[in-house]
Motif scaffolding. Structure first.
Motif, mmCIF file in Angstrom:
data_model
loop_
_atom_site.group_PDB
_atom_site.id
_atom_site.type_symbol
_atom_site.label_atom_id
_atom_site.label_comp_id
_atom_site.label_asym_id
_atom_site.label_seq_id
_atom_site.Cartn_x
_atom_site.Cartn_y
_atom_site.Cartn_z
ATOM 1 N N GLY A 36 81.106 73.324 20.702
ATOM 2 C CA GLY A 36 81.410 74.138 19.521
ATOM 3 C C GLY A 36 81.267 73.353 18.229
ATOM 4 N N PHE A 102 86.540 75.467 15.833
ATOM 5 C CA PHE A 102 85.574 76.275 16.587
ATOM 6 C C PHE A 102 85.130 75.467 17.812
ATOM 7 N N TRP A 104 85.736 74.837 22.252
ATOM 8 C CA TRP A 104 86.325 75.205 23.541
ATOM 9 C C TRP A 104 86.459 73.930 24.373
ATOM 10 N N LEU A 114 82.622 85.450 23.951
ATOM 11 C CA LEU A 114 81.693 84.817 23.017
ATOM 12 C C LEU A 114 80.821 85.894 22.387
ATOM 13 N N THR A 206 90.378 84.211 23.976
ATOM 14 C CA THR A 206 89.989 83.546 22.748
ATOM 15 C C THR A 206 88.560 83.991 22.461
ATOM 16 N N TYR A 208 85.079 83.714 20.206
ATOM 17 C CA TYR A 208 84.290 82.808 19.370
ATOM 18 C C TYR A 208 83.090 83.601 18.867
ATOM 19 N N CYS A 210 79.738 83.560 16.290
ATOM 20 C CA CYS A 210 78.900 82.627 15.536
ATOM 21 C C CYS A 210 77.552 83.245 15.207
ATOM 22 N N ARG A 234 87.936 83.153 16.451
ATOM 23 C CA ARG A 234 87.443 81.961 15.755
ATOM 24 C C ARG A 234 85.996 82.201 15.331
ATOM 25 N N THR A 235 85.677 81.823 14.116
ATOM 26 C CA THR A 235 84.346 82.145 13.593
ATOM 27 C C THR A 235 83.629 80.905 13.065
ATOM 28 N N GLU A 236 82.318 80.932 13.163
ATOM 29 C CA GLU A 236 81.464 79.897 12.567
ATOM 30 C C GLU A 236 80.306 80.607 11.885
#
Ligand SMILES: Cc1cc2nc3c(=O)[nH]c(=O)nc-3n(C[C@H](O)[C@H](O)[C@H](O)COP(=O)(O)OP(=O)(O)OC[C@H]3O[C@@H](n4cnc5c(N)ncnc54)[C@H](O)[C@@H]3O)c2cc1C
Length: 239
Positions: A36, A102, A104, A114, A206, A208, A210, A234-236
């Protein structure tokens, strides 16, 4: 302490899709990383001009090896050069690993949802691979949005027999053109694409997310609207 710049030698290239490349670097002294995280890549021209861009690490830690995946941006300053012109054996500089939220880690046992848009698959692929390498029993589901089939990265690894045997479920979302026979009409990720009983809010995954900023905001909003607590999302953003 400042994270140092280290020389990175390009040792090989891959083609995760028709429109993207992966670059494998050897980075002496690389301290390792979590799935990540990302690196900054710095290019220096002969006249001293420098350009820096961020790229996610596409594979889990493996000694001095650092892998990134690039979808070249038309007209971009750095990504077309890295993907088309940087010769094998050439050196750039990298700084990292960067980012601590970000990520895991294999000790996380809960379910993971995801969501990738385009090249946003890169850090999520590192998570998929880290899970497999660790033999983790954590359930993983991937929702992966690309414009058309030719843009799909890691096709065999994500949707072939290896993925099924490894317990990863993948849903591909085409936004402009689908595979022949695909029942889903092309269009951006919808709430129904994200729904899955095993990965719903009550399962407490969770999440993620992106990719490009618009994809990340749209998808994160859908997840929160569906009942996922914001702190589980969680963001990217690739910006
Ligand atoms: C944390 C993070 C991780 C990332 N990971 C990845 C990854 O794994 N893979 C990946 O492919 N990308 C990733 N990115 C994106 C990457 O950092 C670059 O932004 C991307 O490769 C484009 O860089 P570039 O130099 O080619 O384009 P740039 O030169 O920065 O240009 C970007 C766009 O802006 C346009 N533009 C440039 N200058 C102007 C101007 N003056 N006026 C109007 N438009 C202009 C260009 O035409 C182009 O369309 C990540 C970004 C972040 C922040």
């Amino acid at each position: 302490m400042a994270v140092p710049w280290r020389p990175a030698l390009l040792v090989s290239r891959g083609r995760p899709s028709a429109t993207s490349v992966t670059l494998m670097f050897s980075v002496p002294g690389w301290p390792g990383h979590q799935a990540g995280q990302h690196v900054d890549v710095r290019l220096t021209a002969e006249d001293g001009y420098q350009a820096v861009r961020s790229y996610s690490l596409a594979a889990p830690a493996d000694g001095e090896r650092v892998e990134i995946g690039i979808r070249p941006t038309p007209g971009g300053e750095v990504s077309p050069y890295l993907s088309d012109d940087l010769p094998d054996g050439a050196s750039v500089e990298v700084r990292g690993p960067l980012g601590g939220w970000f990520v895991w880690r294999p000790e996380q046992e809960g379910p993971v949802l995801l969501a990738a848009g385009g090249s946003g698959i890169a850090p999520l692929m590192a998570m998929v691979r880290a899970r497999r390498a660790a033999g983790s029993p954590a359930p993983f589901r991937l929702v992966y949005s690309v414009r058309e089939p030719e843009e799909l990265w890691y096709r065999d690894e994500l949707s072939g027999p290896a993925a099924a045997a490894g317990g990863l479920t993948t849903r591909i979302v085409y936004t402009r053109r689908s595979e022949p026979g695909d029942e889903r009409r092309p269009g951006r990720v919808a709430a129904s694409d994200l729904e899955d009983a095993l990965f719903g809010p009550s399962a407490g995954p969770t999440c993620y997310v992106c990719g490009p900023t618009a994809f990340v905001e749209h998808t994160a909003n859908l997840l929160v609207a569906a009942g996922h607590p914001p702190e589980h999302v969680r963001t990217e953003r690739f910006g």
